[in-house]
Design an enzyme around this catalytic site. Structure first.
Site, short mmCIF file in Angstrom:
data_model
loop_
_atom_site.label_atom_id
_atom_site.label_comp_id
_atom_site.label_asym_id
_atom_site.label_seq_id
_atom_site.Cartn_x
_atom_site.Cartn_y
_atom_site.Cartn_z
N SER A 138 3.62 0.69 -0.34
CA SER A 138 2.87 0.07 -1.43
C SER A 138 1.38 0.29 -1.17
CB SER A 138 3.22 -1.42 -1.53
OG SER A 138 2.53 -2.02 -2.61
N SER A 139 0.57 -0.70 -1.38
CA SER A 139 -0.88 -0.56 -1.19
C SER A 139 -1.52 -1.93 -1.29
CB SER A 139 -1.47 0.35 -2.28
OG SER A 139 -2.88 0.29 -2.28
N TYR A 152 -1.77 2.35 -11.08
CA TYR A 152 -1.55 2.44 -9.63
C TYR A 152 -1.29 1.06 -9.02
CZ TYR A 152 -2.27 3.48 -4.68
OH TYR A 152 -2.12 3.59 -3.32
N LYS A 156 2.36 -0.46 -7.66
CA LYS A 156 2.42 -0.77 -6.23
C LYS A 156 2.86 -2.22 -6.03
CE LYS A 156 1.45 3.13 -4.27
NZ LYS A 156 2.51 3.88 -3.57
#
Length: 253
Positions: A138-139, A152, A156
């Site tokens: 993920s982020s 994005y 995520k």
């Protein structure tokens, strides 16, 4: 610490550069056999050769994970060559931050469905493993609103939700599922390298937000991924491990 990965059969998507490459190489260093994919065949070939030099079996193919049929075929091919699958790592991202329809579609098909289809294709093999593990990348952009808000960050965040759901659903089968959320990660040819060269003000601003005074490295992210996938983390499932050098400020309970 013995991670118990010797002889494990591992698939890593998007694994010829940056974080993905470091993940594949770290698994190989632990004695795991590795199947990789990326879109550039030459990069795949050179990475496979590097992995084999560590004394493990390694295979790879050119695959666009947004192509569901191609991704499923790759999983079956790798499972055949590795004689099973113990671990899958979903690493590919479209890195789409635009607000146009195309950016949303690319991020959904690559990040979200690339993860879902990888898991679904690998599930029959994971169910036969005595140490099945799923790790999705993920982020920190999935935790906080930042410049990557939009497709994005949204997907995520969705990947964390999806993976924690898997952890609950698959626990009785002995299959673990976790996510790793990297913070800013710098490497040559990576997104932050590009930003540094083409948008130095954004890079300077982003770097200043890191309390450690630096960005992370692919190896630091890979260490977290490989640990979570290993037998050493046998009672860790449903966790989102943030590896960001204290970049994000939200308290994670």
């Amino acid at each position: 610490m013995d991670l118990g990965l010797s002889g494990a059969k591992v698939l890593v998507t998007g694994s010829t550069k940056g974080i993905g490459r470091a993940i594949a190489e770290t698994f190989a260093a632990e004695g795991a056999n590795v199947g990789i994919c990326a879109r550039n065949q030459a990069d795949v070939d050179s990475t496979v050769a590097a992995l084999k030099s560590k004394g493990v079996a390694a295979f790879g193919a050119s695959v666009d994970v947004a192509d569901g049929a191609a991704l499923r075929a790759w999983v079956v091919d790798m499972a055949t060559k590795l004689d099973g699958i113990d671990v899958v790592v979903a690493n590919v991202s479209a890195l789409a931050i635009g607000q146009d329809d195309e950016s949303w579609a690319r991020e959904f098909s690559t990040d979200m469905m690339g993860t879902v289809r990888l898991v679904n294709a690998a599930m029959p093999y994971l169910e036969k493993s005595d140490a099945g593990a799923i790790v999705a990348i993920s982020s920190v952009s999935g935790r906080e609103v930042d410049f990557a808000a939009g497709p994005y960050g949204t997907f995520k965040a969705a990947i964390i939700h999806y993976t924690q759901g898997l952890a609950n659903q698959l626990a009785h089968k002995g299959i673990r599922a976790n996510t790793v959320s990297p913070g800013n990660t710098y490497f040559e040819g990576g997104v932050w390298n590009t930003i540094k060269d083409n948008n130095p003000e954004l890079y300077k601003t982003a770097l200043a937000l890191n309390p450690t005074g630096r960005m992370g490295t692919p190896q630091e992210m890979a260490n977290a991924v490989v640990f979570l996938a290993s037998r050493a983390a046998s009672f860790i499932t449903g966790t989102n491990l943030v590896v960001d050098g204290a970049l994000t400020r939200g308290v994670q309970f």
